[in-house]
Write a protein that holds these residues in place. Structure first.
Motif, mmCIF file in Angstrom:
data_model
loop_
_atom_site.group_PDB
_atom_site.id
_atom_site.type_symbol
_atom_site.label_atom_id
_atom_site.label_comp_id
_atom_site.label_asym_id
_atom_site.label_seq_id
_atom_site.Cartn_x
_atom_site.Cartn_y
_atom_site.Cartn_z
ATOM 1 N N ILE A 105 -7.696 69.613 99.079
ATOM 2 C CA ILE A 105 -7.205 70.478 100.829
ATOM 3 C C ILE A 105 -6.419 71.415 100.964
ATOM 4 O O ILE A 105 -6.229 72.156 102.059
ATOM 5 C CB ILE A 105 -7.003 69.280 101.564
ATOM 6 C CG1 ILE A 105 -8.310 68.328 101.149
ATOM 7 C CG2 ILE A 105 -6.204 69.293 102.925
ATOM 8 C CD1 ILE A 105 -7.950 66.949 102.722
ATOM 9 N N VAL A 106 -4.929 70.929 100.420
ATOM 10 C CA VAL A 106 -3.658 72.058 100.887
ATOM 11 C C VAL A 106 -4.100 73.090 100.082
ATOM 12 O O VAL A 106 -4.079 74.211 100.888
ATOM 13 C CB VAL A 106 -2.435 71.248 100.197
ATOM 14 C CG1 VAL A 106 -1.298 72.599 99.419
ATOM 15 C CG2 VAL A 106 -2.147 70.362 100.975
ATOM 16 N N ALA A 144 -12.743 67.685 100.524
ATOM 17 C CA ALA A 144 -12.565 65.998 101.302
ATOM 18 C C ALA A 144 -14.060 65.224 101.259
ATOM 19 O O ALA A 144 -13.782 64.746 101.369
ATOM 20 C CB ALA A 144 -11.644 66.176 101.758
ATOM 21 N N GLY A 145 -14.614 66.936 100.994
ATOM 22 C CA GLY A 145 -16.401 65.804 101.128
ATOM 23 C C GLY A 145 -16.653 66.054 102.931
ATOM 24 O O GLY A 145 -16.077 66.076 103.462
ATOM 25 N N GLY A 146 -17.702 65.020 103.343
ATOM 26 C CA GLY A 146 -18.231 64.747 104.842
ATOM 27 C C GLY A 146 -18.929 66.116 104.923
ATOM 28 O O GLY A 146 -19.543 66.193 104.273
ATOM 29 N N GLY A 163 -17.700 74.342 112.251
ATOM 30 C CA GLY A 163 -17.893 75.902 111.275
ATOM 31 C C GLY A 163 -17.595 76.751 112.800
ATOM 32 O O GLY A 163 -17.749 77.794 111.816
ATOM 33 N N GLN A 164 -18.091 76.881 113.754
ATOM 34 C CA GLN A 164 -18.517 77.947 114.255
ATOM 35 C C GLN A 164 -17.715 77.838 115.850
ATOM 36 O O GLN A 164 -17.024 76.486 116.107
ATOM 37 C CB GLN A 164 -19.310 77.219 115.703
ATOM 38 C CG GLN A 164 -21.038 78.248 115.172
ATOM 39 C CD GLN A 164 -22.092 78.139 115.258
ATOM 40 O OE1 GLN A 164 -22.738 77.438 115.994
ATOM 41 N NE2 GLN A 164 -22.707 79.233 116.669
ATOM 42 N N LEU A 165 -17.083 78.627 116.709
ATOM 43 C CA LEU A 165 -16.370 78.930 117.929
ATOM 44 C C LEU A 165 -17.142 78.633 118.287
ATOM 45 O O LEU A 165 -18.269 78.695 119.105
ATOM 46 C CB LEU A 165 -15.317 80.209 117.838
ATOM 47 C CG LEU A 165 -14.825 80.869 117.042
ATOM 48 C CD1 LEU A 165 -14.322 82.605 117.706
ATOM 49 C CD2 LEU A 165 -13.145 79.881 117.404
ATOM 50 N N CYS A 166 -16.547 77.676 119.440
ATOM 51 C CA CYS A 166 -16.978 77.133 121.084
ATOM 52 C C CYS A 166 -17.121 78.227 121.881
ATOM 53 O O CYS A 166 -18.464 77.692 122.263
ATOM 54 C CB CYS A 166 -16.038 75.830 121.191
ATOM 55 S SG CYS A 166 -15.928 74.084 120.088
ATOM 56 N N SER A 167 -16.582 79.095 121.630
ATOM 57 C CA SER A 167 -16.856 79.962 122.098
ATOM 58 C C SER A 167 -18.519 81.365 121.852
ATOM 59 O O SER A 167 -19.351 81.438 122.955
ATOM 60 C CB SER A 167 -15.836 81.409 122.940
ATOM 61 O OG SER A 167 -15.899 82.023 120.858
ATOM 62 N N ASP A 168 -18.840 80.472 120.928
ATOM 63 C CA ASP A 168 -20.212 81.588 120.393
ATOM 64 C C ASP A 168 -21.716 80.104 120.592
ATOM 65 O O ASP A 168 -22.989 80.386 121.159
ATOM 66 C CB ASP A 168 -20.017 81.987 118.251
ATOM 67 C CG ASP A 168 -18.707 82.657 118.553
ATOM 68 O OD1 ASP A 168 -18.936 83.599 119.396
ATOM 69 O OD2 ASP A 168 -19.173 82.556 117.586
ATOM 70 N N LYS A 169 -20.955 78.995 120.658
ATOM 71 C CA LYS A 169 -21.591 78.087 120.932
ATOM 72 C C LYS A 169 -22.062 77.618 121.274
ATOM 73 O O LYS A 169 -23.278 76.986 121.954
ATOM 74 C CB LYS A 169 -20.927 76.555 119.553
ATOM 75 C CG LYS A 169 -22.290 75.155 119.069
ATOM 76 C CD LYS A 169 -21.524 75.016 117.872
ATOM 77 C CE LYS A 169 -21.655 73.763 117.589
ATOM 78 N NZ LYS A 169 -20.778 72.777 116.726
ATOM 79 N N ASP A 171 -15.131 75.003 105.604
ATOM 80 C CA ASP A 171 -15.744 75.008 104.286
ATOM 81 C C ASP A 171 -15.137 74.173 103.484
ATOM 82 O O ASP A 171 -15.243 73.327 102.529
ATOM 83 C CB ASP A 171 -16.318 76.537 103.813
ATOM 84 C CG ASP A 171 -17.799 76.950 104.743
ATOM 85 O OD1 ASP A 171 -18.461 75.843 105.676
ATOM 86 O OD2 ASP A 171 -18.102 78.218 104.620
ATOM 87 N N ALA A 172 -13.559 74.736 103.537
ATOM 88 C CA ALA A 172 -13.148 74.846 102.589
ATOM 89 C C ALA A 172 -12.407 72.506 102.764
ATOM 90 O O ALA A 172 -12.753 72.580 101.384
ATOM 91 C CB ALA A 172 -11.441 74.893 102.869
#
Lengths: 64, 64, 64, 64, 64, 64
Positions: free
Chosen positions: E20-21, A32-34, B55-61, A26-27
């Motif tokens: 970002i930082v 940075a967008g995207g 944004g999700q852990l692959c272990s959840d996804k 999220d941050a």
């Protein structure tokens, strides 16, 4: 397509890793967008015996 | 002197790793020239609980 | 979701990089399975003045 | 603020890692200046079954 | 002592990198604990001609 | 076969890099054994505008 890597001391819980992935994604997108869908986060757990700071092993510097 | 790193989900067999090393080395030399002897390949197995996407852990996804 | 990184000497052409991306992706999928769509390849061009081997800068060891 | 990473075969002792951290930090500061307090060293132990050289797994090339 | 690395396409502004930082550091500390002072963030700008996805150079796939 | 990577601020001279490569290689071999011929050192110069510490860009924190 950004890739975010995190190296940190071993010992964070699954819930903390879930939050790291969610909140860094999220941050990044806010800053940075995207799209969040394109963001990868790879976490590396590093033992204190494999991390040195100031010339000392962290396992010596910060014993449990 | 090229160095190739591969980060992938934990779980590939020794035979698959043997093939990854052999075939990526060959592919690199075909595409870019040089000698296979100078090519290093370093594989990192990453648990799904340490990899996030969207944004999700692959272990959840992608639970097993 | 594999990520392949390539560190090599500066100087490869765009065509060689195009071939590296295509052929390493194909080689990985043949060897390890999965879909080419999920494979990322990140290339880092390293100057000979930033690469050392055997204790010597490659710019000293392999002058043009 | 320099970060030094070392990838090497699994198997070095704690004492060797202690020496790696201390001596690489000292060597860096001697060569490049700055304060040892700002130097980080992160060690990654890589199994021979995850390292390829010359197209071969090191576990095949250098069996114990 | 965590280290966060970000690889992303070349082209973000100084203001975006500043955000970002700041924001990744905050997000990490919220999610995982620790002090922001110990967090390092290293950004790598990657040209589309050095990044491949799905077997294609991003400079071919996403021309400007 | 060890690989040593150094990330540091842009601005070191060729002589400093020559010393970094020579001295880190020597220090590694002294501490961990092995042959200097097998040691690779890859240096990455990072601009202060691409490095954050404590949530701030180093170009803001340490202006020239």
């Amino acid at each position: 397509m950004p890739i975010i890597r995190v190296e940190m001391f071993t010992g964070r819980s699954e819930d903390q890793k879930r939050a790291i992935v969610r909140d860094l994604t999220d941050a990044f997108v806010q800053a940075a967008g995207g799209s969040p869908d394109s963001v990868h986060v790879v976490i590396t757990d590093v033992d204190k015996g494999n991390w040195g700071a100031g010339g000392q092993l962290c396992s010596d510097k910060y014993p449990e």
